[in-house]
Design an enzyme around this catalytic site. Structure first.
Site, PDB file in Angstrom:
ATOM      1  N   CYS A  64      11.429   6.073  -1.466  1.00  0.00           N
ATOM      2  CA  CYS A  64      11.312   7.264  -2.304  1.00  0.00           C
ATOM      3  C   CYS A  64      12.633   8.038  -2.420  1.00  0.00           C
ATOM      4  O   CYS A  64      13.427   8.061  -1.490  1.00  0.00           O
ATOM      5  CB  CYS A  64      10.284   8.216  -1.713  1.00  0.00           C
ATOM      6  N   ARG A 120      17.253   2.427  -4.499  1.00  0.00           N
ATOM      7  CA  ARG A 120      16.516   2.465  -3.233  1.00  0.00           C
ATOM      8  C   ARG A 120      15.184   1.730  -3.315  1.00  0.00           C
ATOM      9  O   ARG A 120      14.595   1.415  -2.291  1.00  0.00           O
ATOM     10  CB  ARG A 120      16.268   3.921  -2.821  1.00  0.00           C
ATOM     11  N   TRP A 131       7.795   5.191  -3.687  1.00  0.00           N
ATOM     12  CA  TRP A 131       7.554   3.831  -3.206  1.00  0.00           C
ATOM     13  C   TRP A 131       6.214   3.912  -2.480  1.00  0.00           C
ATOM     14  O   TRP A 131       6.102   4.573  -1.451  1.00  0.00           O
ATOM     15  CB  TRP A 131       8.678   3.409  -2.264  1.00  0.00           C
ATOM     16  N   ASN A 172       9.018  12.561   0.625  1.00  0.00           N
ATOM     17  CA  ASN A 172       9.352  11.232   1.156  1.00  0.00           C
ATOM     18  C   ASN A 172       8.831  11.182   2.585  1.00  0.00           C
ATOM     19  O   ASN A 172       8.953  12.171   3.305  1.00  0.00           O
ATOM     20  CB  ASN A 172      10.866  11.015   1.205  1.00  0.00           C
ATOM     21  N   GLY A 173       8.305  10.028   2.996  1.00  0.00           N
ATOM     22  CA  GLY A 173       7.797   9.913   4.365  1.00  0.00           C
ATOM     23  C   GLY A 173       6.291   9.715   4.360  1.00  0.00           C
ATOM     24  O   GLY A 173       5.703   9.398   3.320  1.00  0.00           O
ATOM     25  N   GLU A 218      19.896 -15.301   7.430  1.00  0.00           N
ATOM     26  CA  GLU A 218      20.347 -14.363   6.396  1.00  0.00           C
ATOM     27  C   GLU A 218      20.356 -15.044   5.016  1.00  0.00           C
ATOM     28  O   GLU A 218      19.950 -14.433   4.018  1.00  0.00           O
ATOM     29  CB  GLU A 218      21.736 -13.831   6.777  1.00  0.00           C
ATOM     30  N   LYS A 221      18.159 -13.746   1.885  1.00  0.00           N
ATOM     31  CA  LYS A 221      18.733 -13.404   0.565  1.00  0.00           C
ATOM     32  C   LYS A 221      17.948 -14.092  -0.533  1.00  0.00           C
ATOM     33  O   LYS A 221      17.606 -13.492  -1.540  1.00  0.00           O
ATOM     34  CB  LYS A 221      20.210 -13.813   0.464  1.00  0.00           C
ATOM     35  N   GLU A 230      14.350 -12.629  -0.905  1.00  0.00           N
ATOM     36  CA  GLU A 230      14.341 -11.230  -1.368  1.00  0.00           C
ATOM     37  C   GLU A 230      14.485 -11.119  -2.878  1.00  0.00           C
ATOM     38  O   GLU A 230      13.808 -10.324  -3.506  1.00  0.00           O
ATOM     39  CB  GLU A 230      15.542 -10.471  -0.760  1.00  0.00           C
ATOM     40  N   HIS A 272      10.755 -29.309  15.488  1.00  0.00           N
ATOM     41  CA  HIS A 272       9.489 -28.838  16.053  1.00  0.00           C
ATOM     42  C   HIS A 272       8.593 -28.203  14.998  1.00  0.00           C
ATOM     43  O   HIS A 272       7.784 -27.346  15.324  1.00  0.00           O
ATOM     44  CB  HIS A 272       9.769 -27.874  17.200  1.00  0.00           C
ATOM     45  N   LYS A 307      15.715  -0.134  -0.470  1.00  0.00           N
ATOM     46  CA  LYS A 307      17.056  -0.230   0.106  1.00  0.00           C
ATOM     47  C   LYS A 307      17.072   0.328   1.514  1.00  0.00           C
ATOM     48  O   LYS A 307      17.693  -0.218   2.410  1.00  0.00           O
ATOM     49  CB  LYS A 307      18.045   0.535  -0.778  1.00  0.00           C
TER      50      LYS A 307
HETATM   51  C1  G6P Z   1      15.705  -2.871   4.047  1.00  0.00           C
HETATM   52  C2  G6P Z   1      16.767  -3.420   3.122  1.00  0.00           C
HETATM   53  C3  G6P Z   1      17.578  -4.487   3.846  1.00  0.00           C
HETATM   54  C4  G6P Z   1      18.160  -3.931   5.138  1.00  0.00           C
HETATM   55  C5  G6P Z   1      17.064  -3.330   6.022  1.00  0.00           C
HETATM   56  C6  G6P Z   1      17.669  -2.554   7.180  1.00  0.00           C
HETATM   57  O1  G6P Z   1      14.755  -3.840   4.290  1.00  0.00           O
HETATM   58  O2  G6P Z   1      16.185  -3.960   1.954  1.00  0.00           O
HETATM   59  O3  G6P Z   1      18.631  -4.937   3.015  1.00  0.00           O
HETATM   60  O4  G6P Z   1      18.806  -4.947   5.819  1.00  0.00           O
HETATM   61  O5  G6P Z   1      16.271  -2.407   5.276  1.00  0.00           O
HETATM   62  O6  G6P Z   1      18.363  -1.451   6.661  1.00  0.00           O
HETATM   63  P1  G6P Z   1      19.546  -0.720   7.356  1.00  0.00           P
HETATM   64  O7  G6P Z   1      19.970   0.335   6.369  1.00  0.00           O
HETATM   65  O8  G6P Z   1      19.005  -0.124   8.623  1.00  0.00           O
HETATM   66  O9  G6P Z   1      20.623  -1.712   7.626  1.00  0.00           O
END
Ligand code: G6P
Length: 610
Positions: free
Chosen positions: A2, A27, A74, A100-101, A483, A487, A490, A506, A605
């Site tokens: 949010c 975000r 959100w 927000n929250g 990672e 990616k 996502e 395994h 984000k």
């Molecule tokens: C969200 C974002 C990720 C990020 C994660 C942790 O899931 O989409 O890209 O890695 O939060 O966020 P931070 O700001 O704590 O690195």
């Protein structure tokens, strides 16, 4: 997640807050809304979907007025539709709240409010705030007092902003766990959940801390506690360039941020390498050498991509600094009974510095006597302000939801910390100098990798029609496999799994056939020969192998179907280079599939709720 923007001043507020709100689109959100205090009436417009949908609905007829709030939601409680979008209003439609929250005790509060005759319209937790404020807002009570009264009754997290028709020149905002800042202009003031929203108008901001209330009017602002006792707050300056939160000619923020990595790595290293001493200078740690030597254990805690860089940090710290290290998901750490004491150094890694779980994990560690440091990107963020010390990664604003340059800079920052701890414990000056040399070469080497982007783009065809992919790595490149897979899933919504290459036997090996792309991250490092055997195992089952290897590798060249090369570096820093082709690969595949790369569905984000 949010986003909140508010404005009080002399300009037309609706257009201004909507433009500012667009800076927060990155975000991640699923509905949007606006409230304007307009000639003694509150005009509220909301919609499911994007801010552009809200604009379409308004069709250029923006409500007139000099005080407004806007919000991107959100969804947590209730589906993302128009009714559940913020702002929410009280029964009389004279108070508007954006939030927000999460209000955790919303259910009993709502039941009690309904009993007392309040009429609810939405399914959200937020609406209870509007009705609670309404209850306390008697004729002689100022809005901020009513807000404080309401907040004392809620449990959970909030960053809120409130308007009322009775005090039409005022915004009241408050925070507990969800970031908020006041932007200071000349005869105008802003409230925002993220500095990028106000950058166009001001660089002077006041960050609110938990349990603080801000009262804004065109004549000024003040910050108080929940008892309305005044608090003097420092004014901070935001150094980011406006251009750094714009696309600068790139089609997507994500591509821009991938391409920025040589520069962001250079910034992460700037002024921190001591070549002769083979050491790193980390001014923000706030820990003496004696204190650093007193730790017998390190715990790294983070979420998402930052958790992946933590895994690399664990390998580095154990190998080079010889200090026992563990990595914990922040969401798990905070609710276990973790063993930490004053001899434990707890390191939180976070791009945003606002991730709720990481923040709470660090608070829990602190409560148990541990020293905490943060490896953070966003200057002035909550984690950065709450930890005992830290390392800013200086990656610059990261707008694309999928983290890219923050990851490589986190690994670099962990490298610097490892070097510093290593030199105190186990590394000779000559070994230290080798690490410094390797770090110094990374920006140029990253540029080399990026120059091969078009070769990576050609690999999109390997993923044509596929709905699964496997990423395999060992040692320092096992977290890179995680990672790379993250990616891909996502932003392209292809299911992808990252695995330690040998562990593949395994389970995941059962999935391999001639339609399964298998990405190996196999630079020439300590486990190189081992991973060559794993590639053979996949080839024996006719898997389609894409391998990221060190330049000049003939052995894997003879085995893999497709090769991407990276320059040679010391083992701990191979992830900084090997992750780049995987970021590009995910990006090109998602673009090819027509996906919204910068704002993938359902993702946020910065995850400011637990
Ligand atoms: C969200 C974002 C990720 C990020 C994660 C942790 O899931 O989409 O890209 O890695 O939060 O966020 P931070 O700001 O704590 O690195």
């Amino acid at each position: 997640m949010c986003g909140i923007v508010g404005y009080v001043g002399r300009r037309e507020a609706a257009a201004l807050v909507l433009e500012a709100l667009k800076r927060l689109e990155y975000r991640g959100y699923d509905s949007a809304g606006l409230a304007v205090n307009s000639g003694g009436r509150l005009l509220v417009e909301k919609t499911a979907g994007k801010i552009s949908a809200l604009e379409t609905r308004l069709d250029g007829r923006l409500p007139k007025g000099h005080v407004a709030l806007a919000h991107t939601r959100w969804a947590t409680h209730g589906v993302p539709n128009e009714i559940n979008a913020h702002p929410h209003t009280d029964c009389g439609g004279t108070i508007a709240v954006v939030h927000n929250g999460i209000i955790e005790n919303w259910a009993p509060l709502r039941a009690a409010l309904v009993k007392r005759g309040h009429k609810f319209r939405s399914e959200t937790d937020t609406e209870v705030l509007a009705h609670l404020i309404e209850e306390a807002y008697g004729p002689a009570v100022p809005l901020e007092t009513a807000v404080a009264w309401a907040l004392k009754r809620v449990e959970g997290t909030y960053g809120i902003s409130v308007l009322s028709t009775r005090e039409p020149e005022k915004i009241v905002a408050a925070r507990h766990g969800s970031p908020l800042l006041v932007g200071l202009g000349d005869g105008e003031y802003f409230i925002a959940s993220d500095a990028s929203a106000v950058l166009q108008h001001t660089r002077s901001v006041v960050y609110l801390d938990d349990d603080e209330i801000a009262v804004l009017s065109p004549d000024g602002y003040r910050v108080t506690d929940l008892e309305t006792g005044r608090i003097e707050k420092p004014v901070s300056r935001v150094d980011w360039d406006l251009s750094s939160v714009e696309k600068g000619g790139f089609r997507h923020f994500m591509l821009k941020e991938i391409m920025e990595q040589p520069e962001s790595i250079r910034n992460a290293l700037r002024g921190r390498l001591l070549e002769d001493e083979g050491n790193a200078k980390l001014g923000g740690l706030n820990l003496t050498d004696e204190e650093l030597l007193s730790f017998n254990r390190v715990v790294l805690t983070a979420c998402g991509t930052s958790w992946h860089s933590a895994l690399i940090g664990e390998y580095m710290l154990e190998e080079l600094a010889r200090i026992p290290t563990e990595v914990e998901y922040a969401s798990e750490f905070r609710y276990r009974n973790p063993i930490v004491d004053e001899h434990t150094l707890v390191i939180g890694i976070s791009q945003s510095g606002e991730t709720a779980d990481t923040l709470s994990a660090l608070r829990e560690a602190k409560r148990r006597g541990a020293r905490t440091i943060g490896i953070v990107n966003v200057v002035g963020s909550t984690i950065a302000r709450e930890v005992d010390g830290g390392i800013y990664i200086h990656a610059g604003p990261e707008i694309g939801v999928a983290s890219t340059k923050a990851f490589s800079c986190q690994v670099v920052a962990l490298g610097l910390l490892t070097l510093h701890l290593g030199r105190l414990r186990s590394l000779s000056v000559l070994q230290g100098r080798e690490v410094v040399r390797a770090l110094n070469r990374l920006p140029e080497q990253a540029l080399d990798v990026l120059a091969r982007a078009s070769e990576v783009e050609k690999l999109v065809s390997v993923f044509e029609g596929t709905s699964n992919a496997l990423y395999l790595g060992r040692g320092y490149n096992f977290p890179v496999a995680l990672e790379g897979a993250l990616k891909l899933k996502e932003i392209s919504y292809i299911h992808a799994e990252g695995y330690p290459a040998a562990e593949m036997k395994h389970g995941p090996i059962a999935l391999i056939d001639d339609s399964m792309p298998v990405v190996f991250i196999a630079p020439r490092d300590a486990v190189y020969q081992k991973i060559v055997s794993n590639i053979q195992e996949v080839k024996a089952r006719r898997g389609r192998v894409i391998a990221v290897v060190t330049e000049g590798d003939d052995q894997i060249a003879g085995l893999a179907d497709h090769l991407i090369t990276i320059p040679e570096t010391i083992d701990p820093f191979t992830p900084v280079l090997s992750v780049i082709p995987l970021q590009l690969l995910a990006y090109y595949i998602a673009v090819h599939r027509g996906k919204n790369v910068d704002q993938p569905r359902n993702l946020a984000k910065s995850v400011t709720v637990e």
